[in-house]
Design an enzyme around this catalytic site. Sequence first.
Site, short mmCIF file in Angstrom:
data_model
loop_
_atom_site.label_atom_id
_atom_site.label_comp_id
_atom_site.label_asym_id
_atom_site.label_seq_id
_atom_site.Cartn_x
_atom_site.Cartn_y
_atom_site.Cartn_z
N ARG A 104 -0.44 -9.38 13.29
CA ARG A 104 -0.91 -8.31 12.30
C ARG A 104 -1.97 -8.94 11.26
O ARG A 104 -2.83 -8.51 10.79
CB ARG A 104 0.11 -7.37 11.57
CG ARG A 104 0.54 -6.44 12.85
CD ARG A 104 1.90 -5.96 12.25
NE ARG A 104 1.89 -5.24 10.89
CZ ARG A 104 3.19 -4.86 10.12
NH1 ARG A 104 4.16 -5.13 10.78
NH2 ARG A 104 2.86 -4.28 9.29
N ARG A 127 11.49 -5.82 4.82
CA ARG A 127 11.55 -4.26 4.76
C ARG A 127 12.46 -3.61 5.53
O ARG A 127 12.62 -3.93 6.75
CB ARG A 127 10.10 -3.84 5.05
CG ARG A 127 9.96 -2.12 5.16
CD ARG A 127 8.52 -1.76 5.40
NE ARG A 127 7.73 -2.60 6.25
CZ ARG A 127 6.63 -2.59 6.35
NH1 ARG A 127 5.70 -1.65 5.51
NH2 ARG A 127 5.88 -3.17 7.14
N LYS A 179 0.83 -1.11 0.22
CA LYS A 179 -0.03 -0.05 0.20
C LYS A 179 0.99 1.16 -0.36
O LYS A 179 0.72 2.10 -0.51
CB LYS A 179 -0.87 0.20 1.31
CG LYS A 179 -1.87 -1.16 1.31
CD LYS A 179 -2.72 -0.99 2.74
CE LYS A 179 -2.10 -1.10 3.67
NZ LYS A 179 -1.40 -2.46 4.04
P1 AP5 Z 1 4.93 -1.69 1.68
O1 AP5 Z 1 4.51 -0.93 0.73
O2 AP5 Z 1 5.66 -0.97 3.00
O3 AP5 Z 1 3.54 -2.37 2.40
P2 AP5 Z 1 2.47 -1.95 3.09
O4 AP5 Z 1 0.90 -2.51 2.64
O5 AP5 Z 1 2.32 -0.44 3.24
O6 AP5 Z 1 2.77 -2.34 4.57
P3 AP5 Z 1 2.45 -1.93 6.17
O7 AP5 Z 1 3.31 -2.81 6.91
O8 AP5 Z 1 3.01 -0.67 6.25
O9 AP5 Z 1 0.93 -1.79 6.32
P4 AP5 Z 1 0.28 -2.02 7.56
O10 AP5 Z 1 -1.14 -1.84 6.97
O11 AP5 Z 1 0.40 -3.40 8.32
O12 AP5 Z 1 0.88 -1.06 8.50
P5 AP5 Z 1 0.50 0.57 9.11
O13 AP5 Z 1 1.77 1.35 8.89
O14 AP5 Z 1 -0.84 0.92 8.06
O15 AP5 Z 1 5.56 -2.92 1.34
C1 AP5 Z 1 6.23 -3.73 2.31
C2 AP5 Z 1 7.51 -4.20 1.78
O16 AP5 Z 1 7.53 -4.92 0.56
C3 AP5 Z 1 8.31 -3.14 1.49
O17 AP5 Z 1 9.80 -3.64 1.86
C4 AP5 Z 1 8.42 -2.80 -0.01
O18 AP5 Z 1 9.67 -2.50 -0.63
C5 AP5 Z 1 7.99 -4.55 -0.41
N1 AP5 Z 1 7.16 -4.43 -1.53
C6 AP5 Z 1 6.22 -3.50 -2.00
N2 AP5 Z 1 5.57 -4.04 -3.13
C7 AP5 Z 1 6.02 -4.99 -3.61
C8 AP5 Z 1 6.12 -5.94 -4.66
N3 AP5 Z 1 4.99 -5.76 -5.38
N4 AP5 Z 1 6.91 -6.97 -4.71
C9 AP5 Z 1 7.85 -7.11 -3.95
N5 AP5 Z 1 7.89 -6.49 -2.89
C10 AP5 Z 1 7.18 -5.36 -2.67
O19 AP5 Z 1 -0.15 0.35 10.58
C11 AP5 Z 1 0.90 0.16 11.52
C12 AP5 Z 1 0.16 -0.19 12.71
O20 AP5 Z 1 -0.70 1.01 13.08
C13 AP5 Z 1 -1.02 -1.27 12.75
O21 AP5 Z 1 -0.74 -2.53 13.08
C14 AP5 Z 1 -1.90 -0.78 14.00
O22 AP5 Z 1 -1.63 -1.28 15.24
C15 AP5 Z 1 -1.89 0.90 13.70
N6 AP5 Z 1 -2.94 1.24 12.73
C16 AP5 Z 1 -2.77 2.00 11.52
N7 AP5 Z 1 -3.91 2.19 11.13
C17 AP5 Z 1 -4.92 1.95 12.16
C18 AP5 Z 1 -6.35 2.09 12.15
N8 AP5 Z 1 -6.97 2.73 10.72
N9 AP5 Z 1 -6.73 1.65 13.09
C19 AP5 Z 1 -6.38 0.99 14.07
N10 AP5 Z 1 -5.16 0.66 14.21
C20 AP5 Z 1 -4.24 1.30 12.92
#
Ligand code: AP5
Length: 217
Positions: free
Chosen positions: A170, A126, A13
């Site tokens: 997660r 990552r 994402k």
């Molecule tokens: P990346 O693009 O970083 O993936 P992402 O989908 O953004 O993953 P996140 O781990 O950031 O998402 P998340 O939803 O768990 O975390 P968030 O920060 O929202 O890609 C991942 C890796 O893969 C990178 O190394 C990239 O280079 C590689 N990659 C990407 N695309 C690729 C491809 N096509 N092929 C190969 N490699 C690839 O949330 C963190 C925490 O915050 C949550 O756990 C929760 O506790 C809290 N939180 C956030 N939002 C809320 C909410 N709305 N409600 C409640 N708690 C929340």
Amino acid sequence: MRIILLGAPGAGKGTQCKNIVVQYGLLHLSSGDILRQERAQGTELGQKAQSYMDSGGLVPDEIIIEMMTKAIKGAPAAGFLLDGFPRTVNQAVELDKSLADNEMMIDFVLNLQVNDDVVAKRITGRRSCPECGAVYHIEHLKPKAEGICDNDGIELVQRPDDTPDVVANRLKTYHQQTEPLVDYYRKNGTVYDLDADRAPDEVRDLIFEKMDALVRT
Ligand code: AP5
């Protein structure tokens, strides 16, 4: 345009949001990034969120809804791209109410589909820059010099919630609490499923193809 990017942790994402905002001029609003900033600044909100984030659970809805509706109010006329929010059906309902109060609605949802084995490998590989937030991967998206950010020469770090145990939690949280959102938006709006188990540039091209077609209609 007002868009939501849905997908499991590690679906790509954040990576794709960076491409989309450059191409379409939207404001990228990532709930995870905002929470990490709050934590880095040691705010009360950041302290409240810490234990939930570190265990792989969700920060309580009331905290997130207030934080994100405030962020959305500052969005430009071109629109916004939501990443990581909403994450529960309750958050989606409250988002819809808040947008309706301002005579707005979500135009469509892009749903990045990848299976759990793939995302687990992506997340544990990552690395990110603590200074500029650039995201790399130890195999798929390497920096020019190992372990060093291309933009500012700072040493890359692993997110504290990117360890195998927390990633497993997660993913469980995602399937239980966030996946039901796909059905919510299928009933209440338009969802486009995209195969995100491809190279990052291929996923970007799929997204642009879909969005260009939607912009033309
Ligand atoms: P990346 O693009 O970083 O993936 P992402 O989908 O953004 O993953 P996140 O781990 O950031 O998402 P998340 O939803 O768990 O975390 P968030 O920060 O929202 O890609 C991942 C890796 O893969 C990178 O190394 C990239 O280079 C590689 N990659 C990407 N695309 C690729 C491809 N096509 N092929 C190969 N490699 C690839 O949330 C963190 C925490 O915050 C949550 O756990 C929760 O506790 C809290 N939180 C956030 N939002 C809320 C909410 N709305 N409600 C409640 N708690 C929340």
